[in-house]
Enzyme design. Structure first.
Site, short mmCIF file in Angstrom:
data_model
loop_
_atom_site.label_atom_id
_atom_site.label_comp_id
_atom_site.label_asym_id
_atom_site.label_seq_id
_atom_site.Cartn_x
_atom_site.Cartn_y
_atom_site.Cartn_z
N LYS A 40 16.76 -90.31 78.07
CA LYS A 40 17.28 -90.58 79.38
C LYS A 40 17.08 -89.28 80.26
O LYS A 40 16.66 -89.59 81.44
CB LYS A 40 18.83 -90.92 79.56
CG LYS A 40 19.27 -92.14 78.70
CD LYS A 40 20.48 -92.41 78.78
CE LYS A 40 20.67 -93.76 78.18
NZ LYS A 40 19.86 -94.95 78.94
N LEU A 221 24.26 -103.26 88.59
CA LEU A 221 24.53 -104.47 87.60
C LEU A 221 23.35 -105.49 87.59
O LEU A 221 23.18 -106.57 87.93
CB LEU A 221 25.67 -105.59 88.44
CG LEU A 221 26.91 -104.84 88.59
CD1 LEU A 221 27.25 -103.99 89.88
CD2 LEU A 221 28.16 -105.75 88.28
N GLY A 222 22.18 -104.77 87.21
CA GLY A 222 21.04 -105.28 86.91
C GLY A 222 20.35 -106.20 88.07
O GLY A 222 20.22 -105.59 89.23
N ASP A 253 16.96 -95.29 84.03
CA ASP A 253 16.54 -94.05 84.37
C ASP A 253 15.60 -93.71 85.69
O ASP A 253 15.81 -92.83 86.31
CB ASP A 253 15.80 -93.64 83.22
CG ASP A 253 16.70 -93.58 81.62
OD1 ASP A 253 17.92 -93.46 82.09
OD2 ASP A 253 16.06 -93.73 80.83
N LYS A 286 6.09 -102.72 83.87
CA LYS A 286 5.23 -102.05 82.97
C LYS A 286 5.91 -101.86 81.76
O LYS A 286 7.22 -101.87 81.63
CB LYS A 286 4.73 -100.58 83.62
CG LYS A 286 4.18 -100.71 84.98
CD LYS A 286 3.80 -99.28 85.79
CE LYS A 286 3.46 -99.11 86.82
NZ LYS A 286 3.25 -97.84 87.39
#
Length: 307
Positions: A40, A221-222, A253, A286
């Site tokens: 991280k 929250l994505g 990150d 990616k």
């Protein structure tokens, strides 16, 4: 140019694709296999550096080939490695990563040397703390290192971004010295006892964190985006960018390294979060963690096509 100190983990990512995440006792044929720089702390440092920040990394690696590669990778990214120390007995950390056909992941981290970062290791970097704009850290190291970092930064009046991942218990005293805390929904739930899954629950959790002493809260929250709370109102959502995900490992990150960069560059809180959302979105298009972090020109092109 933003000047950022990152105190945190470096591990080698050992990643394989798999049709599905294995259940207990199950063996799954996967592939291809990839190995690369991660952790991280390392990922966040690379994210910030590729966006133009001047970054100094504080971590610890083993006296092994993975440690050699760590220092080489940081120097190739233009990140100062002068506070990267070598542990004589511990190996460089590793992360075992499985990524399934839906781009979801499961990770087991063996911290190794970066789990042995000491207060003394952190305090060696005091001169660079004094000139930094932002101090960025996570919980993938020893708690001794976390506490030393927050206390040193606070004593110098520096802004601190704490990404509380992976979750460990932290004291209210430590949280009161943090400027920005950036949990995902799972970490926010563990920090507050509130199950976070939508705007209402994110608001409740944010208010609890501010009561614990945190200055500003950003809950990621994505695909929903981020809930931002600074105590001035009831908080608000900053929407995510929708992309086709290839590998979601390292998205948090990417967000944190970018957020620290944009806050240090003088963007408003909402602007910094919005731009960091774009960096996180780009990273999942990616494969990999640190290698997937986007460069500044990629970000500007991406944002310009979405306006």
């Amino acid at each position: 140019m933003a000047n950022i100190i990152v105190v945190g983990s470096y591990v080698v990512d050992l990643m394989s694709r798999t049709p599905h995440i294995p259940t207990a006792g199950e063996t799954v044929l996967g592939g291809p296999f990839r190995m690369g720089p991660g952790g991280k702390g390392g990922n966040q440092a690379v994210a910030a550096a590729r966006l133009g920040s001047e970054v100094t990394m504080v971590t610890k690696v083993g006296e092994d080939i993975f440690g050699d590669e760590a220092i080489k990778n940081f120097e190739q990214e233009g990140i100062s490695s002068k506070y990267i120390t070598r542990h004589p007995d511990e190996v460089t950390g590793t992360a075992l990563i499985a990524v399934d056909d839906h781009s979801e992941n499961m990770i087991v981290v063996a911290p190794g040397a970066c789990g042995k970062i000491t207060k003394a290791d952190v305090e060696k970097a005091k001169a660079d703390f004094e000139t930094a704009d932002i101090v960025l850290l996570q919980l993938e190291t020893s708690m001794e290192a976390v506490e030393a970092t927050v206390n040193l930064a606070h004593s110098l009046g520096k802004q601190v971004v704490l990404n509380p991942a992976p979750y460990q218990e932290v004291t209210n005293d430590l949280l009161s010295k943090v400027t920005y805390v950036t949990p995902n929904e799972t970490e926010a739930s563990l920090l507050t006892g509130i199950e976070v899954n939508d705007e209402a629950s994110a608001r409740k959790a944010s208010k609890i964190l501010v009561e614990k002493g945190v200055n500003k809260v950003i809950i990621t929250l994505g695909k929903q985006g981020c809930f931002v709370y600074d105590g001035s109102d009831d908080g608000r959502f900053v929407q995510a960018y929708q992309v086709k995900a290839v590998d979601t490992t390292g998205a948090g990150d990417a967000f944190n390294g970018a957020f620290a960069t944009f806050i240090a560059d003088g963007f408003s809180l909402d602007e910094a979060v919005g731009r960091a959302n774009a960096v996180g979105a780009l990273s999942v298009t990616k494969v990999g963690t640190a290698p997937a972090m986007p460069y500044k020109n990629e970000l500007e092109t991406f944002i310009s096509t979405r306006e």
